[in-house]
Design a protein around this motif. Structure first.
Motif, PDB file in Angstrom:
ATOM      1  N   MET A 179       0.748  -1.166  -0.072  1.00  0.00           N
ATOM      2  CA  MET A 179       0.034  -0.036   0.017  1.00  0.00           C
ATOM      3  C   MET A 179       0.846   1.206  -0.085  1.00  0.00           C
ATOM      4  O   MET A 179       1.996   1.271   0.640  1.00  0.00           O
ATOM      5  CB  MET A 179      -0.941  -0.082   1.102  1.00  0.00           C
ATOM      6  CG  MET A 179      -1.939  -1.091   1.404  1.00  0.00           C
ATOM      7  SD  MET A 179      -3.135  -1.090   0.042  1.00  0.00           S
ATOM      8  CE  MET A 179      -4.467   0.221   0.765  1.00  0.00           C
ATOM      9  N   THR A 180       0.241   2.311  -0.694  1.00  0.00           N
ATOM     10  CA  THR A 180       1.117   3.498  -0.637  1.00  0.00           C
ATOM     11  C   THR A 180       0.240   4.714   0.166  1.00  0.00           C
ATOM     12  O   THR A 180      -1.013   4.722  -0.040  1.00  0.00           O
ATOM     13  CB  THR A 180       1.162   3.997  -1.936  1.00  0.00           C
ATOM     14  OG1 THR A 180       1.859   3.059  -2.848  1.00  0.00           O
ATOM     15  CG2 THR A 180       1.877   5.443  -2.064  1.00  0.00           C
ATOM     16  N   ARG A 181       1.055   5.394   0.819  1.00  0.00           N
ATOM     17  CA  ARG A 181       0.395   6.399   1.858  1.00  0.00           C
ATOM     18  C   ARG A 181       0.337   7.703   0.897  1.00  0.00           C
ATOM     19  O   ARG A 181       1.479   8.354   0.482  1.00  0.00           O
ATOM     20  CB  ARG A 181       1.256   6.615   3.018  1.00  0.00           C
ATOM     21  CG  ARG A 181       0.775   7.655   3.915  1.00  0.00           C
ATOM     22  CD  ARG A 181       1.549   7.851   5.047  1.00  0.00           C
ATOM     23  NE  ARG A 181       1.063   8.965   6.206  1.00  0.00           N
ATOM     24  CZ  ARG A 181       1.882   9.763   6.709  1.00  0.00           C
ATOM     25  NH1 ARG A 181       3.089   9.698   6.678  1.00  0.00           N
ATOM     26  NH2 ARG A 181       1.440  10.619   7.542  1.00  0.00           N
ATOM     27  N   ILE A 182      -0.841   8.276   0.589  1.00  0.00           N
ATOM     28  CA  ILE A 182      -0.895   9.526  -0.050  1.00  0.00           C
ATOM     29  C   ILE A 182      -1.298  10.782   1.029  1.00  0.00           C
ATOM     30  O   ILE A 182      -2.006  10.597   1.657  1.00  0.00           O
ATOM     31  CB  ILE A 182      -2.152   9.481  -1.121  1.00  0.00           C
ATOM     32  CG1 ILE A 182      -1.944   8.345  -2.084  1.00  0.00           C
ATOM     33  CG2 ILE A 182      -1.949  10.754  -1.980  1.00  0.00           C
ATOM     34  CD1 ILE A 182      -0.828   8.267  -2.942  1.00  0.00           C
ATOM     35  N   VAL A 183      -0.497  11.762   1.005  1.00  0.00           N
ATOM     36  CA  VAL A 183      -0.494  12.786   1.936  1.00  0.00           C
ATOM     37  C   VAL A 183      -0.884  14.196   1.150  1.00  0.00           C
ATOM     38  O   VAL A 183      -0.005  14.349   0.207  1.00  0.00           O
ATOM     39  CB  VAL A 183       0.832  12.853   2.794  1.00  0.00           C
ATOM     40  CG1 VAL A 183       0.732  14.079   3.711  1.00  0.00           C
ATOM     41  CG2 VAL A 183       1.393  11.767   3.430  1.00  0.00           C
ATOM     42  N   PHE A 184      -1.841  14.603   1.610  1.00  0.00           N
ATOM     43  CA  PHE A 184      -2.098  16.090   0.967  1.00  0.00           C
ATOM     44  C   PHE A 184      -1.951  17.100   2.272  1.00  0.00           C
ATOM     45  O   PHE A 184      -2.578  17.173   3.317  1.00  0.00           O
ATOM     46  CB  PHE A 184      -3.793  16.173   0.969  1.00  0.00           C
ATOM     47  CG  PHE A 184      -4.119  15.102  -0.293  1.00  0.00           C
ATOM     48  CD1 PHE A 184      -3.823  15.674  -1.686  1.00  0.00           C
ATOM     49  CD2 PHE A 184      -4.770  13.847   0.244  1.00  0.00           C
ATOM     50  CE1 PHE A 184      -4.104  14.549  -2.572  1.00  0.00           C
ATOM     51  CE2 PHE A 184      -4.998  13.042  -0.879  1.00  0.00           C
ATOM     52  CZ  PHE A 184      -4.667  13.157  -2.259  1.00  0.00           C
ATOM     53  N   LEU A 185      -1.085  18.097   1.905  1.00  0.00           N
ATOM     54  CA  LEU A 185      -0.443  19.187   2.802  1.00  0.00           C
ATOM     55  C   LEU A 185      -0.940  20.294   2.660  1.00  0.00           C
ATOM     56  O   LEU A 185      -1.493  20.532   1.568  1.00  0.00           O
ATOM     57  CB  LEU A 185       1.266  19.066   2.794  1.00  0.00           C
ATOM     58  CG  LEU A 185       1.865  18.021   3.051  1.00  0.00           C
ATOM     59  CD1 LEU A 185       3.274  17.901   2.342  1.00  0.00           C
ATOM     60  CD2 LEU A 185       1.718  17.566   4.702  1.00  0.00           C
ATOM     61  N   GLY A 186      -1.136  21.155   3.952  1.00  0.00           N
ATOM     62  CA  GLY A 186      -1.638  22.397   3.867  1.00  0.00           C
ATOM     63  C   GLY A 186      -3.053  22.315   3.346  1.00  0.00           C
ATOM     64  O   GLY A 186      -3.990  21.831   3.639  1.00  0.00           O
ATOM     65  N   TRP A 187      -3.513  23.336   2.571  1.00  0.00           N
ATOM     66  CA  TRP A 187      -4.846  23.580   1.975  1.00  0.00           C
ATOM     67  C   TRP A 187      -5.122  22.578   1.005  1.00  0.00           C
ATOM     68  O   TRP A 187      -6.314  22.446   0.571  1.00  0.00           O
ATOM     69  CB  TRP A 187      -5.244  25.067   1.513  1.00  0.00           C
ATOM     70  CG  TRP A 187      -3.814  25.445   0.480  1.00  0.00           C
ATOM     71  CD1 TRP A 187      -2.998  26.352   0.740  1.00  0.00           C
ATOM     72  CD2 TRP A 187      -3.847  25.254  -0.945  1.00  0.00           C
ATOM     73  NE1 TRP A 187      -2.378  26.395  -0.375  1.00  0.00           N
ATOM     74  CE2 TRP A 187      -2.745  25.862  -1.373  1.00  0.00           C
ATOM     75  CE3 TRP A 187      -4.735  24.534  -1.683  1.00  0.00           C
ATOM     76  CZ2 TRP A 187      -2.430  25.819  -2.725  1.00  0.00           C
ATOM     77  CZ3 TRP A 187      -4.307  24.350  -3.251  1.00  0.00           C
ATOM     78  CH2 TRP A 187      -3.029  25.134  -3.729  1.00  0.00           C
ATOM     79  N   LEU A 188      -4.380  21.625   0.540  1.00  0.00           N
ATOM     80  CA  LEU A 188      -4.386  20.617  -0.451  1.00  0.00           C
ATOM     81  C   LEU A 188      -5.598  19.616   0.110  1.00  0.00           C
ATOM     82  O   LEU A 188      -6.208  18.770  -0.574  1.00  0.00           O
ATOM     83  CB  LEU A 188      -3.298  19.982  -0.708  1.00  0.00           C
ATOM     84  CG  LEU A 188      -2.634  20.860  -2.149  1.00  0.00           C
ATOM     85  CD1 LEU A 188      -1.329  20.301  -2.324  1.00  0.00           C
ATOM     86  CD2 LEU A 188      -3.399  21.120  -3.250  1.00  0.00           C
ATOM     87  N   LYS A 189      -5.342  19.362   1.537  1.00  0.00           N
ATOM     88  CA  LYS A 189      -6.171  18.394   2.142  1.00  0.00           C
ATOM     89  C   LYS A 189      -7.717  18.725   2.302  1.00  0.00           C
ATOM     90  O   LYS A 189      -8.667  17.812   2.197  1.00  0.00           O
ATOM     91  CB  LYS A 189      -5.652  18.069   3.518  1.00  0.00           C
ATOM     92  CG  LYS A 189      -6.023  19.251   4.664  1.00  0.00           C
ATOM     93  CD  LYS A 189      -5.533  18.911   6.099  1.00  0.00           C
ATOM     94  CE  LYS A 189      -5.936  20.248   7.040  1.00  0.00           C
ATOM     95  NZ  LYS A 189      -5.678  19.692   8.196  1.00  0.00           N
ATOM     96  N   GLU A 190      -8.009  20.029   2.255  1.00  0.00           N
ATOM     97  CA  GLU A 190      -9.474  20.348   2.025  1.00  0.00           C
ATOM     98  C   GLU A 190     -10.032  20.403   0.697  1.00  0.00           C
ATOM     99  O   GLU A 190     -11.000  19.743   0.446  1.00  0.00           O
ATOM    100  CB  GLU A 190      -9.390  21.902   2.559  1.00  0.00           C
ATOM    101  CG  GLU A 190      -9.228  22.076   3.950  1.00  0.00           C
ATOM    102  CD  GLU A 190      -9.156  23.596   4.429  1.00  0.00           C
ATOM    103  OE1 GLU A 190      -9.245  24.505   3.408  1.00  0.00           O
ATOM    104  OE2 GLU A 190      -8.686  23.635   5.592  1.00  0.00           O
ATOM    105  N   MET A 191      -8.963  20.387  -0.184  1.00  0.00           N
ATOM    106  CA  MET A 191      -9.473  20.037  -1.671  1.00  0.00           C
ATOM    107  C   MET A 191      -9.790  18.837  -2.010  1.00  0.00           C
ATOM    108  O   MET A 191     -10.395  18.201  -2.574  1.00  0.00           O
ATOM    109  CB  MET A 191      -8.457  20.786  -2.479  1.00  0.00           C
ATOM    110  CG  MET A 191      -8.617  20.788  -4.087  1.00  0.00           C
ATOM    111  SD  MET A 191      -7.715  21.888  -5.006  1.00  0.00           S
ATOM    112  CE  MET A 191      -8.541  23.215  -5.095  1.00  0.00           C
ATOM    113  N   ALA A 192      -8.857  17.896  -1.373  1.00  0.00           N
ATOM    114  CA  ALA A 192      -8.864  16.358  -1.491  1.00  0.00           C
ATOM    115  C   ALA A 192      -9.717  15.736  -0.630  1.00  0.00           C
ATOM    116  O   ALA A 192     -10.243  14.443  -0.754  1.00  0.00           O
ATOM    117  CB  ALA A 192      -7.486  15.771  -1.185  1.00  0.00           C
TER     118      ALA A 192
END
Lengths: 82, 148
Positions: free
Chosen positions: A1-14
């Motif tokens: 499995m691969t961990r996908i991380v959305f940082l800063g404001w990208l997490k809200e978009m994701a």
């Protein structure tokens, strides 16, 4: 499995800060973005912006070649610390 | 030394501890960044890329130590939620003479601003606004390119 991380404001978009995925065989960063964004078109466009850096296995991806093994991918918007 | 922490810290105590027992350093320069209570901000939230942050700050610290051999550095960067007036970031540099300390402290702060993986969000009431980096921050960092 691969961990996908959305940082800063990208997490809200994701819609999440991170998720685990089973990556298919991918050749380019563009293919990786397309897979990660899925049908979220606005996220796909944002992740493809030059200002968004892709960190793979804790190293900045320079160039267009993905490593053979991808344990973690982080998408990093412009920084605003200090 | 590098500390990345959510806990509040006492800049005065950090500076004193940093200089404790040093008898060969003639100069120390420190900088503390605080949360500015502007535009009805009730809090500031800093996010970071946990496992990556110390590595990146470590690279900045090594660059400073190579540019100004003989300096000692102490860097603290907080993450999480903090209130106006609280310290966010602390940098201290000591050296035999003052110029290296002044220059290296400025270099460290300019580099932290643009290269340390942190993102700021200003909280006002129940709303949060992500802060964009400023062009002046990039200009400040760029001045150090290929320059000692």
């Amino acid at each position: 499995m691969t961990r996908i991380v959305f940082l800063g404001w990208l997490k809200e978009m994701a819609g999440c800060a991170e998720r685990q995925v089973e990556l298919p065989s991918l050749a380019t960063p563009e293919e990786l973005i397309a897979f990660v964004a899925g049908d979220n078109q606005s996220l796909a466009e944002q992740l493809a912006e030059p200002s968004i850096r892709m960190i793979i296995n804790k190293s900045v991806l320079a160039g267009k070649t993905l490593p053979d093994t991808i344990e973690e991918v982080a998408f990093m918007p412009p920084l605003s610390g200090g | 030394m590098i500390k990345v922490q959510s806990d509040i810290f006492d800049p005065g105590a950090e500076l004193n501890n940093f200089m404790q027992g040093r008898t060969d350093m003639g100069a120390v320069v420190s900088f503390t960044g605080h949360v500015r209570g502007q535009n009805d901000i009730s809090a500031l939230e800093l996010e970071h890329y946990a496992e990556y942050t110390e590595t990146e700050i470590g690279k900045i610290e090594i660059q400073a130590q190579r540019r100004w051999p003989g300096i000692h550095t102490h860097i603290i960067h907080r993450y999480g939620k903090m209130k106006p007036g609280e310290p966010i970031v602390f940098v201290a540099v000591c050296s035999a003479h003052r110029q290296d300390s002044f220059r290296a402290a400025t270099f460290l702060m300019d580099s932290l601003k643009t290269r340390a993986p942190f993102w700021k969000k200003e909280i006002s009431g129940d709303k949060g606004v992500w802060i964009e980096p400023k062009a002046s921050d990039y200009a400040a960092e760029k001045q150090w390119t290929n320059k000692v």
